[in-house]
Write an enzyme that holds these catalytic residues in place. Structure first.
Site, PDB file in Angstrom:
ATOM      1  N   SER A 124     -36.245  36.769  15.398  1.00 36.25           N
ATOM      2  CA  SER A 124     -34.767  37.281  15.386  1.00 36.25           C
ATOM      3  C   SER A 124     -34.217  37.140  16.624  1.00 36.25           C
ATOM      4  O   SER A 124     -34.720  37.642  17.664  1.00 36.25           O
ATOM      5  CB  SER A 124     -34.727  38.781  14.706  1.00 36.25           C
ATOM      6  OG  SER A 124     -33.522  39.316  14.977  1.00 36.25           O
ATOM      7  N   TYR A 148     -36.840  48.154  15.646  1.00 33.60           N
ATOM      8  CA  TYR A 148     -36.979  46.972  14.891  1.00 33.60           C
ATOM      9  C   TYR A 148     -37.131  45.702  15.851  1.00 33.60           C
ATOM     10  O   TYR A 148     -38.120  44.750  15.603  1.00 33.60           O
ATOM     11  CB  TYR A 148     -35.580  46.895  13.839  1.00 33.60           C
ATOM     12  CG  TYR A 148     -35.610  45.274  13.322  1.00 33.60           C
ATOM     13  CD1 TYR A 148     -36.521  45.014  12.437  1.00 33.60           C
ATOM     14  CD2 TYR A 148     -34.592  44.388  13.730  1.00 33.60           C
ATOM     15  CE1 TYR A 148     -36.399  43.576  11.880  1.00 33.60           C
ATOM     16  CE2 TYR A 148     -34.629  43.224  13.224  1.00 33.60           C
ATOM     17  CZ  TYR A 148     -35.461  42.861  12.385  1.00 33.60           C
ATOM     18  OH  TYR A 148     -35.391  41.397  11.724  1.00 33.60           O
ATOM     19  N   LYS A 152     -40.379  42.885  16.674  1.00 36.09           N
ATOM     20  CA  LYS A 152     -40.098  41.355  16.625  1.00 36.09           C
ATOM     21  C   LYS A 152     -40.716  40.808  18.036  1.00 36.09           C
ATOM     22  O   LYS A 152     -41.642  39.833  18.029  1.00 36.09           O
ATOM     23  CB  LYS A 152     -38.752  40.944  16.209  1.00 36.09           C
ATOM     24  CG  LYS A 152     -38.118  41.099  14.927  1.00 36.09           C
ATOM     25  CD  LYS A 152     -38.994  40.302  13.872  1.00 36.09           C
ATOM     26  CE  LYS A 152     -38.679  40.692  12.729  1.00 36.09           C
ATOM     27  NZ  LYS A 152     -39.705  40.222  11.567  1.00 36.09           N
TER      28      LYS A 152
HETATM   29  P1  NAD Z   1     -36.150  41.392   2.698  1.00 38.16           P
HETATM   30  O1  NAD Z   1     -36.171  42.607   2.978  1.00 38.16           O
HETATM   31  O2  NAD Z   1     -35.171  40.745   1.662  1.00 38.16           O
HETATM   32  O3  NAD Z   1     -37.416  40.461   2.636  1.00 38.16           O
HETATM   33  C1  NAD Z   1     -38.728  41.137   3.158  1.00 38.16           C
HETATM   34  C2  NAD Z   1     -39.733  41.101   1.746  1.00 38.16           C
HETATM   35  O4  NAD Z   1     -40.821  41.696   2.722  1.00 38.16           O
HETATM   36  C3  NAD Z   1     -39.267  42.127   0.887  1.00 38.16           C
HETATM   37  O5  NAD Z   1     -39.527  41.204  -0.480  1.00 38.16           O
HETATM   38  C4  NAD Z   1     -40.319  43.126   0.971  1.00 38.16           C
HETATM   39  O6  NAD Z   1     -40.531  43.892  -0.211  1.00 38.16           O
HETATM   40  C5  NAD Z   1     -41.364  42.408   1.547  1.00 38.16           C
HETATM   41  N1  NAD Z   1     -42.122  43.372   2.468  1.00 38.16           N
HETATM   42  C6  NAD Z   1     -41.877  44.427   3.328  1.00 38.16           C
HETATM   43  N2  NAD Z   1     -43.044  44.937   3.909  1.00 38.16           N
HETATM   44  C7  NAD Z   1     -44.059  44.486   3.220  1.00 38.16           C
HETATM   45  C8  NAD Z   1     -45.314  44.638   3.319  1.00 38.16           C
HETATM   46  N3  NAD Z   1     -45.746  45.633   3.966  1.00 38.16           N
HETATM   47  N4  NAD Z   1     -46.231  43.926   2.544  1.00 38.16           N
HETATM   48  C9  NAD Z   1     -45.681  43.046   1.600  1.00 38.16           C
HETATM   49  N5  NAD Z   1     -44.622  42.898   1.725  1.00 38.16           N
HETATM   50  C10 NAD Z   1     -43.516  43.432   2.400  1.00 38.16           C
HETATM   51  O7  NAD Z   1     -35.696  40.830   4.090  1.00 38.16           O
HETATM   52  P2  NAD Z   1     -35.081  39.129   4.544  1.00 38.16           P
HETATM   53  O8  NAD Z   1     -33.527  39.278   5.097  1.00 38.16           O
HETATM   54  O9  NAD Z   1     -35.499  38.299   3.705  1.00 38.16           O
HETATM   55  O10 NAD Z   1     -36.022  39.139   6.064  1.00 38.16           O
HETATM   56  C11 NAD Z   1     -37.219  38.347   5.859  1.00 38.16           C
HETATM   57  C12 NAD Z   1     -37.725  38.294   7.488  1.00 38.16           C
HETATM   58  O11 NAD Z   1     -36.715  37.966   8.407  1.00 38.16           O
HETATM   59  C13 NAD Z   1     -37.883  39.900   7.973  1.00 38.16           C
HETATM   60  O12 NAD Z   1     -39.103  39.677   8.636  1.00 38.16           O
HETATM   61  C14 NAD Z   1     -36.712  40.174   8.839  1.00 38.16           C
HETATM   62  O13 NAD Z   1     -37.065  40.851   9.858  1.00 38.16           O
HETATM   63  C15 NAD Z   1     -36.350  38.767   9.395  1.00 38.16           C
HETATM   64  N6  NAD Z   1     -35.006  38.516   9.762  1.00 38.16           N
HETATM   65  C16 NAD Z   1     -34.143  38.846   8.780  1.00 38.16           C
HETATM   66  C17 NAD Z   1     -32.697  38.693   9.195  1.00 38.16           C
HETATM   67  C18 NAD Z   1     -31.814  39.028   8.387  1.00 38.16           C
HETATM   68  O14 NAD Z   1     -30.501  39.361   8.939  1.00 38.16           O
HETATM   69  N7  NAD Z   1     -31.794  39.019   7.069  1.00 38.16           N
HETATM   70  C19 NAD Z   1     -32.413  38.171  10.622  1.00 38.16           C
HETATM   71  C20 NAD Z   1     -33.577  37.967  11.535  1.00 38.16           C
HETATM   72  C21 NAD Z   1     -34.905  37.984  11.209  1.00 38.16           C
HETATM   73  C1  WQD Z   2     -22.014  41.450  12.527  1.00 35.42           C
HETATM   74  C2  WQD Z   2     -20.966  41.881  13.007  1.00 35.42           C
HETATM   75  C3  WQD Z   2     -20.419  44.168  13.547  1.00 35.42           C
HETATM   76  C4  WQD Z   2     -20.695  45.788   9.505  1.00 35.42           C
HETATM   77  C5  WQD Z   2     -28.211  42.627  12.536  1.00 35.42           C
HETATM   78  C6  WQD Z   2     -29.242  42.836  13.274  1.00 35.42           C
HETATM   79  C7  WQD Z   2     -29.993  41.728  13.769  1.00 35.42           C
HETATM   80  C8  WQD Z   2     -30.336  40.632  12.719  1.00 35.42           C
HETATM   81  C9  WQD Z   2     -28.953  40.374  11.962  1.00 35.42           C
HETATM   82  C10 WQD Z   2     -32.422  41.133  11.628  1.00 35.42           C
HETATM   83  C11 WQD Z   2     -20.948  42.852  14.340  1.00 35.42           C
HETATM   84  C12 WQD Z   2     -19.481  43.751  12.600  1.00 35.42           C
HETATM   85  C13 WQD Z   2     -20.415  44.897  10.555  1.00 35.42           C
HETATM   86  C14 WQD Z   2     -19.140  46.311   9.348  1.00 35.42           C
HETATM   87  C15 WQD Z   2     -18.235  45.239  11.107  1.00 35.42           C
HETATM   88  N1  WQD Z   2     -31.197  41.145  11.587  1.00 35.42           N
HETATM   89  N2  WQD Z   2     -19.446  44.674  11.517  1.00 35.42           N
HETATM   90  N3  WQD Z   2     -18.115  46.117  10.059  1.00 35.42           N
HETATM   91  O1  WQD Z   2     -25.373  43.412  14.002  1.00 35.42           O
HETATM   92  O2  WQD Z   2     -25.149  40.983  14.538  1.00 35.42           O
HETATM   93  O3  WQD Z   2     -27.094  41.860  13.475  1.00 35.42           O
HETATM   94  O4  WQD Z   2     -28.211  41.766  11.410  1.00 35.42           O
HETATM   95  O5  WQD Z   2     -32.973  40.547  12.491  1.00 35.42           O
HETATM   96  O6  WQD Z   2     -31.158  42.112  14.260  1.00 35.42           O
HETATM   97  O7  WQD Z   2     -28.862  43.657  14.348  1.00 35.42           O
HETATM   98  O8  WQD Z   2     -25.033  41.913  11.987  1.00 35.42           O
HETATM   99  O9  WQD Z   2     -23.928  42.020   9.895  1.00 35.42           O
HETATM  100  O10 WQD Z   2     -24.452  44.004  11.159  1.00 35.42           O
HETATM  101  O11 WQD Z   2     -22.674  42.732  12.200  1.00 35.42           O
HETATM  102  O12 WQD Z   2     -17.249  44.980  11.920  1.00 35.42           O
HETATM  103  O13 WQD Z   2     -18.891  46.845   8.498  1.00 35.42           O
HETATM  104  O14 WQD Z   2     -20.031  42.673  12.147  1.00 35.42           O
HETATM  105  O15 WQD Z   2     -20.151  45.295  14.482  1.00 35.42           O
HETATM  106  O16 WQD Z   2     -20.037  42.227  15.149  1.00 35.42           O
HETATM  107  P1  WQD Z   2     -25.651  42.164  13.628  1.00 35.42           P
HETATM  108  P2  WQD Z   2     -24.093  42.641  11.410  1.00 35.42           P
END
Ligand code: NAD
Ligand code: WQD
Length: 329
Positions: A124, A148, A152
């Site tokens: 991430s 979190y 990562k």
């Molecule tokens: P999500 O929660 O929709 O998907 C994660 C999946 O993993 C879920 O289906 C959950 O049930 C499963 N899971 C969690 N723990 C588990 C375990 N111990 N064993 C088996 N299954 C398990 O999340 P997502 O948004 O699809 O994110 C996927 C990956 O990408 C995550 O690792 C997340 O940290 C990373 N990521 C997400 C974002 C984002 O903003 N969505 C951004 C950067 C990185």
């Molecule tokens: C985006 C922008 C807020 C909600 C997070 C995690 C990051 C990654 C993605 C997994 C910011 C603003 C938000 C609201 C707002 N996840 N905001 N009102 O914080 O960039 O990232 O999700 O890896 O690790 O930290 O994403 O969508 O929460 O916020 O003004 O009700 O929207 O302040 O500027 P963020 P976000």
């Protein structure tokens, strides 16, 4: 030979399984359904005509994983399974370390015991913390600011160490920026449990009448309109990045930013969503959210040069598809 997708019923995982199937791969999903629903499998089948092999299993369950690797010929793992809520990770850090770090250690142990030496990992942009500079290149310093983000960062380090210990091991570390949007079919998308934290699901709650107004966290940032700037990327572009990463993977560890390279503000996103949905979104000006940074967007040129991948979908497509998925759920 098949690709094992951990967390394949989740938001990004389900879109990636669709792209894998479209590209001719056999897929096996392992998911404990903690943050997803078994209906993802039917929906993947409706989109692709293929139902992936599925195991309801936790990645911390070594025996369960060994069974999966024994029963299937796995050539590589795409590892999405993990917990992802920043605020929750501050309140429950051990839960995050156990699941995200412990789960990965168990997964990689099982991979190695079964001779599987290729992993693509969901890292991430959060590993950059408050970035040294924008656009962020992969060599910017890493200093995550919450548990979190630490998980990562730690998993990236663990996978690097495994690559050092085994010169045949390949780990591609994909640092996603802010994924939004959904598959054009409207069948799969992001379904947050409870009240969401992220901007797009919170805008959608307002559009559906489930919340009065969107809280705009801070209008005094040093950005063009004073609101936070992020690199929003369509989840289907992101999913395609995994196929390219899988194809390009070489022995050793390598990290790539997956973003568009363009920053949009909170107000840009609200305006684009209003245009895409035809719905007026009421806003409420609020103080900055603790822990937020002003500006974060990627330099995605390494992924373009080395993986042959580039995001192509527009902000309008991100908003239209998000709303198309969420409006009747
Ligand atoms: P999500 O929660 O929709 O998907 C994660 C999946 O993993 C879920 O289906 C959950 O049930 C499963 N899971 C969690 N723990 C588990 C375990 N111990 N064993 C088996 N299954 C398990 O999340 P997502 O948004 O699809 O994110 C996927 C990956 O990408 C995550 O690792 C997340 O940290 C990373 N990521 C997400 C974002 C984002 O903003 N969505 C951004 C950067 C990185
Ligand atoms: C985006 C922008 C807020 C909600 C997070 C995690 C990051 C990654 C993605 C997994 C910011 C603003 C938000 C609201 C707002 N996840 N905001 N009102 O914080 O960039 O990232 O999700 O890896 O690790 O930290 O994403 O969508 O929460 O916020 O003004 O009700 O929207 O302040 O500027 P963020 P976000």
């Amino acid at each position: 030979m098949a690709i094992l997708v951990t967390g394949g019923c989740g938001y990004i995982g389900s879109h990636t399984v669709v792209e894998l199937i479209k590209n001719g791969y056999d897929t096996v999903i392992v998911d404990n359904l903690y943050n997803s629903d078994i209906s993802a499998l039917d929906n993947i089948q409706k989109i692709t005509g293929v139902k992936p092999v599925f195991y309801e299993c936790d990645i911390r369950d070594k025996d369960g994983l060994d069974k999966i690797f024994t029963e299937n010929e796995i050539e590589a793992v795409i590892h999405f399974a993990g917990l992802k809520a920043v605020g929750e990770s501050v309140a429950k850090p051990l839960m995050y370390y156990e699941n995200n770090v412990g789960g990965t250690v168990t997964l990689v142990q099982s991979m190695l015991e079964h001779g599987v030496k290729k992993i693509v990992f969901s890292s991430s942009a959060t590993v950059y913390g408050d970035p040294d500079r924008v656009p962020i290149t992969e060599d910017c310093s890493l200093h995550p600011t919450n548990p979190y983000g630490n998980t990562k960062y730690m998993v990236e380090m663990i996978l690097r160490d495994v690559c050092v210990s085994d010169p045949e091991f390949s780990a591609t570390l994909l640092r996603y920026f802010n994924p939004i949007g959904a598959h054009e079919s409207g069948l799969i998308g992001e379904k947050p449990n409870g009240i969401p934290n992220n901007l797009m699901p919170r805008i959608i709650r307002v559009a559906k009448g489930e919340a009065e107004a969107i809280t705009v966290f801070g209008k005094d940032y040093p950005t063009p309109d004073g609101t936070g700037v992020r690199d929003y990327i369509h989840v289907v572009d992101l999913a395609e990045g995994h196929i390219k990463a899988l194809r390009a993977a070489k022995a050793g560890a390598k990290e790539y930013n997956l973003g568009t390279g363009t920053g949009y503000s909170v107000l840009d996103i609200i305006n684009a969503f209003e245009k895409a949905s035809g719905i007026k979104i009421k806003t409420l000006d609020c103080p900055r959210r603790p822990g937020d940074i002003a500006t974060c967007y990627s330099d995605p040129s390494a992924a373009e040069k080395e993986l042959g991948w580039k995001a192509t979908k527009t902000l309008d497509e991100m908003c239209v598809s998000s709303w198309n998925f969420a409006k009747d759920k």
